[in-house]
Design a protein around this motif. Structure first.
Motif, PDB file in Angstrom:
ATOM      1  N   GLY A  46       0.817  -1.210   0.000  1.00  0.00           N
ATOM      2  CA  GLY A  46       0.000   0.000   0.000  1.00  0.00           C
ATOM      3  C   GLY A  46       0.854   1.265   0.000  1.00  0.00           C
ATOM      4  N   HIS A  47       0.188   2.384   0.192  1.00  0.00           N
ATOM      5  CA  HIS A  47       0.862   3.680   0.199  1.00  0.00           C
ATOM      6  C   HIS A  47       1.342   4.019   1.601  1.00  0.00           C
ATOM      7  CE1 HIS A  47       1.840   7.803  -0.749  1.00  0.00           C
ATOM      8  NE2 HIS A  47       1.060   8.213   0.257  1.00  0.00           N
ATOM      9  N   HIS A  48       2.570   4.567   1.660  1.00  0.00           N
ATOM     10  CA  HIS A  48       3.147   4.991   2.934  1.00  0.00           C
ATOM     11  C   HIS A  48       3.607   6.433   2.788  1.00  0.00           C
ATOM     12  CE1 HIS A  48       3.530   1.215   5.361  1.00  0.00           C
ATOM     13  NE2 HIS A  48       3.315   0.686   4.157  1.00  0.00           N
ATOM     14  N   ASP A  49       3.271   7.215   3.819  1.00  0.00           N
ATOM     15  CA  ASP A  49       3.705   8.607   3.814  1.00  0.00           C
ATOM     16  C   ASP A  49       5.187   8.737   4.157  1.00  0.00           C
ATOM     17  OD1 ASP A  49       1.186   9.522   3.145  1.00  0.00           O
ATOM     18  OD2 ASP A  49       0.547   9.628   5.250  1.00  0.00           O
ATOM     19  N   ALA A  50       5.706   7.795   4.916  1.00  0.00           N
ATOM     20  CA  ALA A  50       7.121   7.841   5.294  1.00  0.00           C
ATOM     21  C   ALA A  50       7.956   7.358   4.123  1.00  0.00           C
ATOM     22  CB  ALA A  50       7.369   6.982   6.528  1.00  0.00           C
ATOM     23  N   GLY A  51       8.748   8.258   3.606  1.00  0.00           N
ATOM     24  CA  GLY A  51       9.598   7.897   2.478  1.00  0.00           C
ATOM     25  C   GLY A  51      11.058   8.217   2.785  1.00  0.00           C
ATOM     26  N   LEU A  52      11.869   8.138   1.799  1.00  0.00           N
ATOM     27  CA  LEU A  52      13.292   8.424   1.933  1.00  0.00           C
ATOM     28  C   LEU A  52      13.603   9.648   1.091  1.00  0.00           C
ATOM     29  CD1 LEU A  52      16.054   7.562   3.050  1.00  0.00           C
ATOM     30  CD2 LEU A  52      16.326   6.113   1.021  1.00  0.00           C
ATOM     31  N   TRP A  53      13.777  10.781   1.795  1.00  0.00           N
ATOM     32  CA  TRP A  53      14.010  12.072   1.151  1.00  0.00           C
ATOM     33  C   TRP A  53      12.826  12.372   0.253  1.00  0.00           C
ATOM     34  CZ3 TRP A  53      17.465  13.598  -3.424  1.00  0.00           C
ATOM     35  CH2 TRP A  53      17.690  14.985  -3.413  1.00  0.00           C
ATOM     36  N   ARG A  54      13.026  12.579  -1.045  1.00  0.00           N
ATOM     37  CA  ARG A  54      11.922  12.875  -1.947  1.00  0.00           C
ATOM     38  C   ARG A  54      11.336  11.630  -2.587  1.00  0.00           C
ATOM     39  NH1 ARG A  54      13.658  17.488  -6.041  1.00  0.00           N
ATOM     40  NH2 ARG A  54      11.466  17.158  -6.589  1.00  0.00           N
ATOM     41  N   PHE A  55      11.877  10.489  -2.242  1.00  0.00           N
ATOM     42  CA  PHE A  55      11.449   9.236  -2.869  1.00  0.00           C
ATOM     43  C   PHE A  55      10.499   8.498  -1.939  1.00  0.00           C
ATOM     44  CE2 PHE A  55      15.801  10.179  -4.248  1.00  0.00           C
ATOM     45  CZ  PHE A  55      15.594  10.331  -5.616  1.00  0.00           C
ATOM     46  N   SER A  56       9.400   8.057  -2.523  1.00  0.00           N
ATOM     47  CA  SER A  56       8.425   7.293  -1.759  1.00  0.00           C
ATOM     48  C   SER A  56       8.760   5.821  -1.861  1.00  0.00           C
ATOM     49  CB  SER A  56       7.009   7.564  -2.281  1.00  0.00           C
ATOM     50  OG  SER A  56       6.932   7.225  -3.651  1.00  0.00           O
ATOM     51  N   GLY A  57       8.008   5.011  -1.158  1.00  0.00           N
ATOM     52  CA  GLY A  57       8.253   3.579  -1.184  1.00  0.00           C
ATOM     53  C   GLY A  57       7.469   2.887  -0.093  1.00  0.00           C
ATOM     54  N   ASN A  58       7.197   1.641  -0.314  1.00  0.00           N
ATOM     55  CA  ASN A  58       6.504   0.829   0.674  1.00  0.00           C
ATOM     56  C   ASN A  58       7.361  -0.405   0.944  1.00  0.00           C
ATOM     57  OD1 ASN A  58       6.193  -0.645  -1.653  1.00  0.00           O
ATOM     58  ND2 ASN A  58       4.002  -0.220  -1.887  1.00  0.00           N
ATOM     59  N   PRO A  59       6.963  -1.280   1.837  1.00  0.00           N
ATOM     60  CA  PRO A  59       7.771  -2.470   2.119  1.00  0.00           C
ATOM     61  C   PRO A  59       8.050  -3.324   0.894  1.00  0.00           C
ATOM     62  CG  PRO A  59       6.160  -2.154   3.849  1.00  0.00           C
ATOM     63  CD  PRO A  59       5.846  -1.147   2.790  1.00  0.00           C
ATOM     64  N   LEU A  60       7.109  -3.393  -0.060  1.00  0.00           N
ATOM     65  CA  LEU A  60       7.362  -4.170  -1.268  1.00  0.00           C
ATOM     66  C   LEU A  60       8.520  -3.575  -2.082  1.00  0.00           C
ATOM     67  CD1 LEU A  60       6.643  -6.444  -3.170  1.00  0.00           C
ATOM     68  CD2 LEU A  60       4.878  -4.960  -4.197  1.00  0.00           C
ATOM     69  N   MET A  61       8.519  -2.242  -2.216  1.00  0.00           N
ATOM     70  CA  MET A  61       9.628  -1.607  -2.928  1.00  0.00           C
ATOM     71  C   MET A  61      10.943  -1.794  -2.175  1.00  0.00           C
ATOM     72  SD  MET A  61      11.021   0.043  -5.363  1.00  0.00           S
ATOM     73  CE  MET A  61       9.804   0.835  -6.392  1.00  0.00           C
ATOM     74  N   SER A  62      10.910  -1.717  -0.845  1.00  0.00           N
ATOM     75  CA  SER A  62      12.131  -1.950  -0.064  1.00  0.00           C
ATOM     76  C   SER A  62      12.642  -3.371  -0.251  1.00  0.00           C
ATOM     77  CB  SER A  62      11.858  -1.679   1.427  1.00  0.00           C
ATOM     78  OG  SER A  62      11.483  -0.332   1.628  1.00  0.00           O
ATOM     79  N   LEU A  63      11.723  -4.342  -0.352  1.00  0.00           N
ATOM     80  CA  LEU A  63      12.131  -5.719  -0.595  1.00  0.00           C
ATOM     81  C   LEU A  63      12.778  -5.860  -1.971  1.00  0.00           C
ATOM     82  CD1 LEU A  63      12.162  -8.672   0.296  1.00  0.00           C
ATOM     83  CD2 LEU A  63       9.863  -8.909  -0.691  1.00  0.00           C
ATOM     84  N   VAL A  64      12.221  -5.180  -2.978  1.00  0.00           N
ATOM     85  CA  VAL A  64      12.801  -5.220  -4.324  1.00  0.00           C
ATOM     86  C   VAL A  64      14.208  -4.637  -4.303  1.00  0.00           C
ATOM     87  CG1 VAL A  64      12.605  -4.271  -6.652  1.00  0.00           C
ATOM     88  CG2 VAL A  64      10.577  -5.188  -5.497  1.00  0.00           C
TER      89      VAL A  64
END
Length: 211
Positions: A46-64
């Motif tokens: 899903g969508h997460h407001d907590a991102g890394l600097w200007r880049f967004s991401g969710n646990p699935l993207m972090s796993l990738v």
């Protein structure tokens, strides 16, 4: 002169492609781990407001990203494998770049519109993926440093021909080395005397001698 019969061209030492693949793997691994620390594992796709600097991401993207980093580190231990990792980056993140353009509406037709945005990609992520694809292409096409490998037992020494000059003539019958025959020197007076006939020679005899 030494001639190599079985010379082979081999890669020499650590290749630039391996260095870039290792650095890219470390970067992906670090960014993925930081992403997990900020988003956790809840709401996995899903969508997460907590991102890394200007880049967004969710646990699935972090796993990738973590998986990309692990693959990069594993494939960085060989020159050919590092180039394979570069092609994987180019293809996968190039596809993510095109998908991001579709999600952002820059490309009107989105065949994956029903899939939504499971990686929670924003516009900044889209252009980041373009940069990653370019790095992958660079890793894939970097030239390798090579060297010529010659086995020691396959070296052949070619004979060296040296021209020698001698001032002696070898007499094969006497098996002795004789000095070369010097050209006969004839004085001008001798030649002049020989050229005259026998009659002239008789006229020059002193008087009183019997003929």
């Amino acid at each position: 002169m030494t001639h190599a019969k079985g010379a082979r061209i081999r890669v020499r030492g650590l290749q630039p492609a391996q260095v870039l693949a290792g650095l890219a793997g470390i970067a992906f691994l670090v960014v993925g781990i930081i992403g997990f620390t900020r988003t956790g594992v809840g709401n996995f796709a899903g969508h997460h407001d907590a991102g890394l600097w200007r880049f967004s991401g969710n646990p699935l993207m972090s796993l990738v990203r973590v998986a990309t980093g692990v693959v990069g580190l594993l494939l960085a231990f060989g020159s050919g494998r590092a180039r394979t990792f570069g092609w994987l980056l180019f293809i996968f993140y190039g596809a993510l770049f095109v998908w991001g353009l579709m999600i952002d509406g820059l490309i009107s037709t989105n065949p994956f519109a029903n899939a939504g945005n499971p990686l929670d990609m924003g516009r900044a992520d889209t252009w980041l993926h373009l940069g990653v694809a370019a790095v992958g292409l660079l890793i894939a096409v970097l030239p390798a440093r090579r060297t010529i490998h010659v086995p020691e037992d396959e070296l052949v020494d070619e004979p060296t021909v040296v021209e020698q000059r001698t001032d002696h003539v070898v007499d094969t019958d006497r098996t002795e080395t004789l000095p070369a025959e010097e050209p006969r020197r004839r004085s001008f007076l001798r030649r002049h005397h020989d050229e005259r006939g026998p009659e002239v020679a008789r006229e020059e005899r002193p008087p009183g001698l019997a003929h």
